[in-house]
Design a protein around this motif. Structure first.
Motif, mmCIF file in Angstrom:
data_model
loop_
_atom_site.group_PDB
_atom_site.id
_atom_site.type_symbol
_atom_site.label_atom_id
_atom_site.label_comp_id
_atom_site.label_asym_id
_atom_site.label_seq_id
_atom_site.Cartn_x
_atom_site.Cartn_y
_atom_site.Cartn_z
ATOM 1 N N LYS A 170 13.354 70.065 29.301
ATOM 2 C CA LYS A 170 12.372 71.112 29.078
ATOM 3 C C LYS A 170 12.512 72.094 28.094
ATOM 4 O O LYS A 170 11.402 72.427 28.437
ATOM 5 C CB LYS A 170 14.420 71.978 29.456
ATOM 6 N N LYS A 174 5.504 86.307 33.100
ATOM 7 C CA LYS A 174 6.116 87.696 33.785
ATOM 8 C C LYS A 174 6.332 86.425 35.954
ATOM 9 O O LYS A 174 7.297 87.326 36.341
ATOM 10 C CB LYS A 174 4.198 87.648 34.911
ATOM 11 N N ALA A 175 6.431 85.397 35.401
ATOM 12 C CA ALA A 175 7.139 84.496 36.121
ATOM 13 C C ALA A 175 8.338 84.538 36.702
ATOM 14 O O ALA A 175 9.106 84.228 37.128
ATOM 15 C CB ALA A 175 6.519 83.210 36.736
ATOM 16 N N LYS A 176 8.549 84.762 34.891
ATOM 17 C CA LYS A 176 10.622 84.887 34.659
ATOM 18 C C LYS A 176 11.091 85.758 35.362
ATOM 19 O O LYS A 176 12.641 85.914 35.955
ATOM 20 C CB LYS A 176 11.274 84.438 33.457
ATOM 21 N N GLU A 177 10.093 86.767 35.182
ATOM 22 C CA GLU A 177 10.857 88.630 35.212
ATOM 23 C C GLU A 177 10.900 88.110 37.165
ATOM 24 O O GLU A 177 11.911 89.199 37.196
ATOM 25 C CB GLU A 177 9.722 89.811 35.017
ATOM 26 N N LYS A 178 10.039 87.564 37.767
ATOM 27 C CA LYS A 178 9.634 87.597 39.323
ATOM 28 C C LYS A 178 11.592 87.350 39.957
ATOM 29 O O LYS A 178 11.762 86.812 41.179
ATOM 30 C CB LYS A 178 8.587 87.070 39.903
ATOM 31 N N ASN A 179 12.178 85.647 38.835
ATOM 32 C CA ASN A 179 12.868 85.450 39.272
ATOM 33 C C ASN A 179 14.485 85.567 39.325
ATOM 34 O O ASN A 179 14.239 86.881 38.928
ATOM 35 C CB ASN A 179 13.147 83.886 38.983
ATOM 36 N N ASN A 189 3.999 82.437 31.423
ATOM 37 C CA ASN A 189 5.322 82.604 32.494
ATOM 38 C C ASN A 189 6.338 83.396 32.007
ATOM 39 O O ASN A 189 7.767 83.552 32.194
ATOM 40 C CB ASN A 189 6.126 81.312 31.225
#
Length: 133
Positions: A76, A128-133, A126
């Motif tokens: 990761k 922003k994408a983490k917030e969506k999950n 990254n």
């Protein structure tokens, strides 16, 4: 903290390499050489860490064995490193068509500044994408 010191050290090493390449070779070739170095780092991350660790984890799972969590963490980490430098690699590889960037006498500083800016942009995406999950 390693999360701060490591990127700063890498940025300094990258700046030294960029400076030296622009002084030894022509600026266009120096920029492409930096892109090749970054691309090789990405390649080695994938083929020597991410894929082998993924195979070990998959093999452990199929054999119903407990896998080493450090393999997953290492894969990761390398994947995140590749993700962060993606924009810079793309930009550097396309920079041969943008002479206004590499023709300057401060081209290595421009490249350093772009590395910082593009790294932060990618990090922002990254998050922003983490917030969506």
């Amino acid at each position: 903290n390693k999360k701060i010191i490591f990127p700063i050290v890498l940025l300094i090493i990258g700046a030294v390499i960029s400076f030296c390449l622009t002084k030894v070779f022509g600026p266009r070739f120096a920029f492409l050489s930096v892109g090749v170095i970054l691309g090789c780092i990405m390649f080695f991350n994938v083929f020597f860490v991410i894929i082998p660790n993924g195979k070990n984890i998959t093999s452990s799972s199929l054999n119903k064995e407990e896998f080493n969590l450090n393999l997953s963490i290492s894969a990761k980490t390398r994947s995140v490193h590749n993700n962060i430098i993606t924009f810079l690699v793309l930009f550097v590889m396309l920079s041969g068509h943008a002479s206004f960037i590499w023709i300057s006498q401060y081209n290595w500083m421009i490249l350093l500044l772009l590395a910082i800016i593009l790294g932060f942009i990618r990090h922002f995406f990254n998050l922003k994408a983490k917030e969506k999950n």
